[in-house]
Design a protein around this motif. Structure first.
Motif, PDB file in Angstrom:
ATOM      1  N   UNK A   1       0.944  -2.061   2.742  1.00 18.33           N
ATOM      2  CA  UNK A   1       1.897  -1.879   2.455  1.00 18.33           C
ATOM      3  C   UNK A   1       1.427  -1.087   1.210  1.00 18.33           C
ATOM      4  N   UNK A   2       2.477   0.843   1.646  1.00 22.71           N
ATOM      5  CA  UNK A   2       2.189   1.399   1.685  1.00 22.71           C
ATOM      6  C   UNK A   2       3.046   1.952   0.324  1.00 22.71           C
ATOM      7  N   UNK A   3       2.931   2.246  -1.180  1.00 27.94           N
ATOM      8  CA  UNK A   3       3.586   2.685  -2.462  1.00 27.94           C
ATOM      9  C   UNK A   3       3.832   3.775  -2.423  1.00 27.94           C
ATOM     10  N   UNK A   4       5.133   4.278  -2.572  1.00 23.88           N
ATOM     11  CA  UNK A   4       5.589   5.455  -3.211  1.00 23.88           C
ATOM     12  C   UNK A   4       5.129   5.844  -4.674  1.00 23.88           C
ATOM     13  N   UNK A   5       5.835   7.503  -5.687  1.00 23.22           N
ATOM     14  CA  UNK A   5       5.989   6.809  -7.248  1.00 23.22           C
ATOM     15  C   UNK A   5       6.829   6.659  -7.053  1.00 23.22           C
ATOM     16  N   UNK A   6       6.870   5.803  -8.401  1.00 24.17           N
ATOM     17  CA  UNK A   6       7.907   4.900  -9.262  1.00 24.17           C
ATOM     18  C   UNK A   6       7.684   3.238  -8.439  1.00 24.17           C
ATOM     19  N   UNK A   7       6.995   3.175  -7.494  1.00 23.72           N
ATOM     20  CA  UNK A   7       7.200   1.635  -6.658  1.00 23.72           C
ATOM     21  C   UNK A   7       5.688   1.000  -7.086  1.00 23.72           C
ATOM     22  N   UNK A   8       5.707  -0.470  -7.060  1.00 24.84           N
ATOM     23  CA  UNK A   8       4.942  -1.620  -7.780  1.00 24.84           C
ATOM     24  C   UNK A   8       4.919  -2.703  -6.461  1.00 24.84           C
ATOM     25  N   UNK A   9       3.443  -3.347  -6.749  1.00 21.16           N
ATOM     26  CA  UNK A   9       3.537  -4.442  -5.218  1.00 21.16           C
ATOM     27  C   UNK A   9       2.706  -5.352  -6.396  1.00 21.16           C
ATOM     28  N   UNK A  10       3.034  -6.370  -6.432  1.00 22.22           N
ATOM     29  CA  UNK A  10       1.741  -7.856  -7.092  1.00 22.22           C
ATOM     30  C   UNK A  10       1.760  -8.931  -5.712  1.00 22.22           C
TER      31      UNK A  10
ATOM     32  N   UNK B   1       0.153 -13.328  -0.871  1.00 21.37           N
ATOM     33  CA  UNK B   1       1.502 -12.055  -0.022  1.00 21.37           C
ATOM     34  C   UNK B   1       2.180 -11.021  -1.483  1.00 21.37           C
ATOM     35  N   UNK B   2       2.337  -9.657  -0.782  1.00 17.89           N
ATOM     36  CA  UNK B   2       2.517  -9.258  -1.244  1.00 17.89           C
ATOM     37  C   UNK B   2       4.282  -8.608  -1.777  1.00 17.89           C
ATOM     38  N   UNK B   3       4.590  -8.654  -2.650  1.00 18.81           N
ATOM     39  CA  UNK B   3       6.118  -8.135  -3.420  1.00 18.81           C
ATOM     40  C   UNK B   3       6.298  -6.866  -3.474  1.00 18.81           C
ATOM     41  N   UNK B   4       7.111  -5.679  -3.437  1.00 20.63           N
ATOM     42  CA  UNK B   4       7.566  -4.906  -3.832  1.00 20.63           C
ATOM     43  C   UNK B   4       8.293  -4.307  -4.826  1.00 20.63           C
ATOM     44  N   UNK B   5       8.517  -3.717  -5.374  1.00 25.61           N
ATOM     45  CA  UNK B   5       9.780  -3.217  -6.416  1.00 25.61           C
ATOM     46  C   UNK B   5       9.360  -2.189  -7.336  1.00 25.61           C
ATOM     47  N   UNK B   6      10.780  -1.953  -7.261  1.00 27.66           N
ATOM     48  CA  UNK B   6      10.611  -0.199  -8.307  1.00 27.66           C
ATOM     49  C   UNK B   6      10.167  -0.924  -9.719  1.00 27.66           C
ATOM     50  N   UNK B   7       9.381   0.324 -10.736  1.00 27.12           N
ATOM     51  CA  UNK B   7       8.462   0.261 -11.492  1.00 27.12           C
ATOM     52  C   UNK B   7       9.429   1.314 -12.295  1.00 27.12           C
ATOM     53  N   UNK B   8       9.181   1.067 -14.098  1.00 30.76           N
ATOM     54  CA  UNK B   8       8.915   1.745 -14.664  1.00 30.76           C
ATOM     55  C   UNK B   8       7.887   2.132 -15.407  1.00 30.76           C
ATOM     56  N   UNK B   9       7.157   3.101 -14.241  1.00 29.50           N
ATOM     57  CA  UNK B   9       5.571   2.998 -15.000  1.00 29.50           C
ATOM     58  C   UNK B   9       4.954   3.527 -15.526  1.00 29.50           C
ATOM     59  N   UNK B  10       5.959   4.845 -16.349  1.00 30.87           N
ATOM     60  CA  UNK B  10       6.022   5.062 -18.066  1.00 30.87           C
ATOM     61  C   UNK B  10       5.480   4.705 -19.392  1.00 30.87           C
TER      62      UNK B  10
END
Length: 316
Positions: free
Chosen positions: A211-220, A226-235
């Motif tokens: 999976x390719x993530x962009x800014x503000x995204x997270x993967x667990x 199994x990879x799960x993608x989500x939005x993230x408050x990285x700060x």
């Protein structure tokens, strides 16, 4: 050595805590008690260690620990590794173990201790922020730059070099920088590996998935890969880089688990109802005692400090 708590070997403390647990159980036998008496007589420090840990058990006499919670604590104890400092708890007694990660530190090129956060510069110009209790190995090859995250969590500001990709591996996943700033790590031994992207893009691979993530995204990545993608408050998720821990409507159980990572010893939550309380706030990771005081003052909680290494939290 005798009578001095500071110089009693950890192996004696561990044995003493085991005896406290055994003798308080319903199935302790006469043979157990005879063996215990023999152990007491083997060295004066045995009595000193046992008396101290037995007193801690007594201090928790009014703290209820359900049978299910005790089983969970015992399971957690079996998962711990490394050095041991024994303390015991009430209602069946859970053993305090400090997972001293000496094995990972011996193998590491860089590491941090418990509660330590620091920044390092790699030879290619990449900057790395290491979170508490983190260890990593750096290997530069002709075709790629590899960081092996042995434990903990780190944030990478990667120096661009299209001819030598920058890859972080932690055993569950690999995260390849496509010119970026991102974090990789597992915050606890029983939690999934995670990647959070602050800037640029990161390619995450696990168990054949990509999976390719962009800014503000997270993967667990869970234990099955199994990879799960989500939005993230990285700060907020990486505020530890500035010495802060930021929580927004997080369960108290998660908050206490996070605070525990920045202090030596254990924070034991013995009340499931308290664990579900929501917490929002910003805390100084260098002063977890102050964070506990704030939580006790603002929530219906009772925080019991048994020692520098043991804190118990329950509903008030």
């Amino acid at each position: 050595m005798s009578g001095n708590r500071q110089t009693i070997d950890d192996s004696i403390l561990e044995a003493a805590a085991t005896w406290v647990a055994r003798l308080q159980s319903d199935d302790a036998t006469a043979i157990d008690r005879q063996a215990f008496e023999r152990w007491l007589g083997e060295h004066p420090d045995h009595r000193t260690a046992y008396d101290e840990l037995r007193a801690l058990w007594s201090d928790l006499g009014e703290v209820p620990i359900s049978e299910g919670r005790l089983g969970e604590l015992q399971t957690q104890r079996r998962r711990r590794v490394g050095g041991f400092v024994g303390l015991c708890l009430a209602a069946g007694v859970a053993i305090l173990s400090l997972a001293t990660p000496y094995g990972d530190r011996w193998r590491a090129d860089y590491y941090t201790g418990v509660g330590e956060v620091r920044r390092i510069a790699l030879e290619d110009g990449t900057e790395v922020d290491l979170n508490t209790d983190t260890a990593l190995v750096v290997r530069y090859e002709q075709a790629r730059r590899t960081v092996r995250l042995l434990r903990g969590e780190a944030f990478f500001s990667v120096a661009k070099n299209p001819l030598r990709p920058f890859v972080v591996e932690d055993g569950a996943l690999s995260a390849t920088a496509l010119g970026t700033r991102y974090s990789v790590g597992s915050v606890a031994v029983d939690q999934a590996a995670a990647v959070q992207v602050e800037e640029g893009r990161v390619e995450v691979e696990a168990a054949g998935q990509k999976a390719v993530l962009g800014a503000g995204e997270a993967a667990t990545v869970d234990r099955q890969g199994r990879i799960s993608l989500s939005k993230a408050d990285v700060a907020a998720g990486t505020a530890w880089r500035d010495g802060k821990l930021v929580f927004s409507r997080r369960p108290l159980s998660d908050v206490l688990s996070t605070l525990e990572r920045y202090r030596r010893g254990r924070i034991l939550l013995v009340d499931e109802a308290a664990g579900s309380l929501e917490v929002s706030g910003i805390f100084d990771l260098r002063d977890t005692d102050d964070a506990l005081r704030v939580l006790e003052a603002s929530l219906p909680l009772r925080v019991i400090r048994l020692s520098d290494l043991m804190v118990v939290v329950q509903s008030r």
